[in-house]
Scaffold this active site. Structure first.
Site, PDB file in Angstrom:
ATOM      1  N   ALA A   1       0.774  -1.430   0.035  1.00 58.92           N
ATOM      2  CA  ALA A   1       0.035   0.075  -0.048  1.00 58.92           C
ATOM      3  C   ALA A   1       1.002   1.357   0.035  1.00 58.92           C
ATOM      4  O   ALA A   1       1.541   1.361   0.725  1.00 58.92           O
ATOM      5  CB  ALA A   1      -0.911  -0.054   1.150  1.00 58.92           C
ATOM      6  N   CYS A   2       0.681   2.269  -0.954  1.00 60.75           N
ATOM      7  CA  CYS A   2       1.516   3.514  -0.906  1.00 60.75           C
ATOM      8  C   CYS A   2       0.542   4.355  -0.627  1.00 60.75           C
ATOM      9  O   CYS A   2      -0.675   4.337  -0.383  1.00 60.75           O
ATOM     10  CB  CYS A   2       2.110   3.538  -2.447  1.00 60.75           C
ATOM     11  SG  CYS A   2       0.691   4.025  -3.550  1.00 60.75           S
ATOM     12  N   THR A   3       1.117   5.770  -0.534  1.00 58.43           N
ATOM     13  CA  THR A   3       0.351   6.931  -0.018  1.00 58.43           C
ATOM     14  C   THR A   3      -0.671   7.506  -1.244  1.00 58.43           C
ATOM     15  O   THR A   3      -1.675   7.788  -0.707  1.00 58.43           O
ATOM     16  CB  THR A   3       1.308   8.199   0.083  1.00 58.43           C
ATOM     17  OG1 THR A   3       1.920   8.299  -1.109  1.00 58.43           O
ATOM     18  CG2 THR A   3       2.229   7.729   1.369  1.00 58.43           C
TER      19      THR A   3
END
Length: 103
Positions: free
Chosen positions: A8-10
């Site tokens: 999961a990234c920003t």
């Protein structure tokens, strides 16, 4: 070895899927079983089941943000890194997971 994890990234788009692909490719290259859940702008994909988690030797969290359901991994060996680490050094990361799983 059986590996499960979450990426999961920003922003929840590019790096999420890039980290997933890099980890899966690196794990499969050394004949590991691997399943990486993604959490992004379109929600949770490839969701890990309780059976997936119970059968895992180790958990990799390639995340830059707080994820949903992290408590599912309580009692498991968990390694948390940034998505950038998973993308740039997936082979080293998988090798490190092998070391940690043996401890």
């Amino acid at each position: 070895m059986n590996i499960v994890g979450v990426s999961a990234c920003t922003v929840g788009i590019a790096h999420t899927y890039m980290a997933q692909q890099k980890l899966e490719d690196a794990a499969k290259a050394v004949n590991d079983q691997v399943k990486i859940e993604t959490q992004g702008t379109i929600g949770i994909e490839n969701e890990l089941t309780e059976q997936d988690i119970n059968g895992a030797d180790i958990v990799i969290l390639a995340v830059d943000v707080k994820i949903a359901g992290e408590e599912r991994f309580d009692g498991k060996k968990v390694v948390k890194v940034s998505t950038a680490t998973a993308i740039k050094s997936p082979n080293k990361l998988i090798a490190k997971l092998h070391e940690l799983a043996k401890q």
